[in-house]
Enzyme design. Structure first.
Site, mmCIF file in Angstrom:
data_model
loop_
_atom_site.group_PDB
_atom_site.id
_atom_site.type_symbol
_atom_site.label_atom_id
_atom_site.label_comp_id
_atom_site.label_asym_id
_atom_site.label_seq_id
_atom_site.Cartn_x
_atom_site.Cartn_y
_atom_site.Cartn_z
ATOM 1 N N ASN A 32 0.820 -1.213 0.000
ATOM 2 C CA ASN A 32 0.000 0.000 0.000
ATOM 3 C C ASN A 32 0.856 1.267 0.000
ATOM 4 O O ASN A 32 0.361 2.351 0.305
ATOM 5 C CB ASN A 32 -0.920 0.013 1.223
ATOM 6 C CG ASN A 32 -1.885 -1.155 1.234
ATOM 7 O OD1 ASN A 32 -2.411 -1.539 0.190
ATOM 8 N ND2 ASN A 32 -2.110 -1.727 2.402
ATOM 9 N N HIS A 119 -14.258 -2.412 6.645
ATOM 10 C CA HIS A 119 -13.052 -3.103 7.110
ATOM 11 C C HIS A 119 -13.280 -3.875 8.411
ATOM 12 O O HIS A 119 -14.136 -3.526 9.229
ATOM 13 C CB HIS A 119 -11.939 -2.068 7.318
ATOM 14 C CG HIS A 119 -10.582 -2.668 7.489
ATOM 15 N ND1 HIS A 119 -10.029 -2.909 8.724
ATOM 16 C CD2 HIS A 119 -9.669 -3.092 6.575
ATOM 17 C CE1 HIS A 119 -8.829 -3.439 8.557
ATOM 18 N NE2 HIS A 119 -8.590 -3.563 7.267
ATOM 19 N N SER A 169 -10.789 -1.367 0.218
ATOM 20 C CA SER A 169 -9.438 -1.919 0.179
ATOM 21 C C SER A 169 -9.292 -3.153 -0.695
ATOM 22 O O SER A 169 -8.196 -3.443 -1.167
ATOM 23 C CB SER A 169 -8.970 -2.254 1.600
ATOM 24 O OG SER A 169 -9.847 -3.191 2.209
ATOM 25 N N ASP A 194 -13.805 6.145 6.372
ATOM 26 C CA ASP A 194 -12.449 5.602 6.434
ATOM 27 C C ASP A 194 -11.738 5.951 5.127
ATOM 28 O O ASP A 194 -12.058 5.417 4.069
ATOM 29 C CB ASP A 194 -12.515 4.085 6.636
ATOM 30 C CG ASP A 194 -11.158 3.456 6.858
ATOM 31 O OD1 ASP A 194 -10.144 4.073 6.478
ATOM 32 O OD2 ASP A 194 -11.107 2.333 7.405
ATOM 33 N N HIS A 197 -7.315 4.347 2.107
ATOM 34 C CA HIS A 197 -6.701 4.139 0.784
ATOM 35 C C HIS A 197 -6.830 5.357 -0.120
ATOM 36 O O HIS A 197 -6.399 5.307 -1.280
ATOM 37 C CB HIS A 197 -7.298 2.895 0.134
ATOM 38 C CG HIS A 197 -6.982 1.643 0.890
ATOM 39 N ND1 HIS A 197 -5.828 0.925 0.685
ATOM 40 C CD2 HIS A 197 -7.642 1.013 1.894
ATOM 41 C CE1 HIS A 197 -5.802 -0.106 1.509
ATOM 42 N NE2 HIS A 197 -6.884 -0.067 2.254
ATOM 43 N N LYS A 227 -0.001 3.726 4.707
ATOM 44 C CA LYS A 227 -0.202 3.428 3.296
ATOM 45 C C LYS A 227 0.532 4.495 2.474
ATOM 46 O O LYS A 227 1.748 4.490 2.420
ATOM 47 C CB LYS A 227 -1.695 3.311 3.003
ATOM 48 C CG LYS A 227 -2.300 2.136 3.791
ATOM 49 C CD LYS A 227 -3.761 1.978 3.602
ATOM 50 C CE LYS A 227 -4.277 0.730 4.316
ATOM 51 N NZ LYS A 227 -4.075 0.757 5.785
#
Length: 376
Positions: A32, A119, A169, A194, A197, A227
């Site tokens: 990531n 997640h 993700s 969230d 990413h 990440k």
């Protein structure tokens, strides 16, 4: 003594789901580290400078005891300013931050509606929380609205919390955050987004896909550091009252040793790089567009539109075999299997980073097409 555990491991192996730790090998299509900062000269220099000015490696205790360091507070102030929120609270991991949010903030009588692909860290937090929990179909904003109307109609009087990821993700796709914001405003709900990413990758100056909503009183975001920012940890961005409540009530914050002050100092440098080097994001965006075309041309598969490209195989053993074949060709691609993804959707998760080039990406998808044609 461990017969039951050994039997479980054998069962995982027979189903193609046994996990093991592996070293790095081959061209990176797995990590990531989207902007290539984790091993960058800039962050190495930031680490050396922090050590030279006396920043300690360890905190020595929780932040409520002696572990609170000026580097933590400087990082939080800079993160809040960068992302556009009133306050930030730094945790040692994004997983821990999500766990803290959902085990602490929603109260008895509240409801948490979450995307079905949210997640695992959110699920763990919800299990330890007090609120009712409802799963909603992936990226279905109308379903969020309908379920909230149903809950209110049945007498629900608490606070509603809506939980999504801005880039998922394992699928690489995104919800319509503007539509979700409209749902939240209609129902006086709180959005928890969230951005793990998207941080550093998407939005103005890498501030994420929720940048337009940061700072609103009904918006809480999570931005991870491990990440695209290349370090470790995670921020909760929220109104001050939320930060104060987490400091006083969140067990994952209260009882954990504080994150490394040295890592906090390096992360400050990573935020500066994210803000001031748009060429990294621009390069990654160009590679994402190229990879999408190559995936369609070589394999006949549609791309996700982000730096995360899932290639769904289906069966666990086939995904493992396909990943192994690509690894033998020098491409570090890994198989993702249940319970990380739903039954019957085992896949390759191909992640793009700014350190790649078009020839390597074309080579991967050419190899993938050949191996897929040879699969039974």
């Amino acid at each position: 003594m461990y017969d039951t555990i050994q039997a479980d491991l054998r069962d995982l192996e027979n189903r193609g789901r046994l996990r093991s730790l592996r070293g790095r090998a081959g061209i990176d299509f797995t990590s990531n580290d989207y902007l290539g900062l984790a091993e960058s000269a800039e962050l190495r220099q930031a680490a050396a400078a922090a050590i030279a000015r006396g920043v300690p490696v360890g905190a020595g205790g929780s932040r409520l005891l002696r572990g609170n360091h000026p580097e933590h507070e400087a990082l939080e102030a800079e993160a809040a300013a960068y992302f556009g929120a009133e306050t930030a609270l730094y945790f040692g991991a994004g997983y821990t931050a999500n766990f803290a949010i959902f085990s602490t903030l929603p109260q008895r009588g509240d409801i948490v509606l979450h995307d079905e692909l949210i997640h695992a860290s959110v699920h763990e937090g919800m299990r330890r929380g007090r609120a009712e929990v409802v799963s909603v179909s992936h990226n279905d904003m109308e379903a969020f609205d309908a379920r909230l109307r149903q809950w209110r109609g049945a007498g629900g009087r608490g606070r509603a919390w809506l939980a999504v990821e801005s880039i998922y993700s394992m699928d690489g796709d995104s919800p319509n955050l503007a539509d979700l914001m409209a749902v939240a405003e209609r129902h006086d709900a709180i959005m928890v987004i969230d951005e793990a990413h998207a941080t550093g990758v998407a939005g103005p100056q890498g501030r994420g896909l929720a940048a337009a909503f940061e700072g609103r009183p009904n918006v809480i975001t999570l931005h991870t550091c491990g990440k695209a920012l290349g370090t470790v940890g995670g921020f909760v961005l929220a109104p001050r009252v939320v930060r104060d409540f987490l400091v006083n009530r969140a067990r994952p914050f209260i009882f954990a040793t504080a994150p490394s002050p040295l890592i906090a100092a390096i992360t400050r440098a990573a935020l500066v790089l994210s803000r001031t080097t748009p060429e990294r994001r621009e390069r990654l965006a160009g590679l994402v567009a190229f990879a999408g075309r190559e995936l369609q041309r070589c394999c006949g598969l549609a791309a996700s539109g982000s730096q995360i490209l899932p290639v769904i195989v289906g069966a666990d053993q086939k995904a493992v075999a396909l990943a192994a074949a690509l690894q033998r060709r020098g491409f570090d691609v890994r198989a993702i299997r249940p319970p990380t993804v739903a039954e019957g959707t085992s896949r390759l998760r191909i992640a793009l980073t700014a350190g790649l080039d078009e020839s390597v990406i074309a080579g991967l998808f050419g190899a993938l097409a050949e191996e897929m044609r040879q699969m039974p």
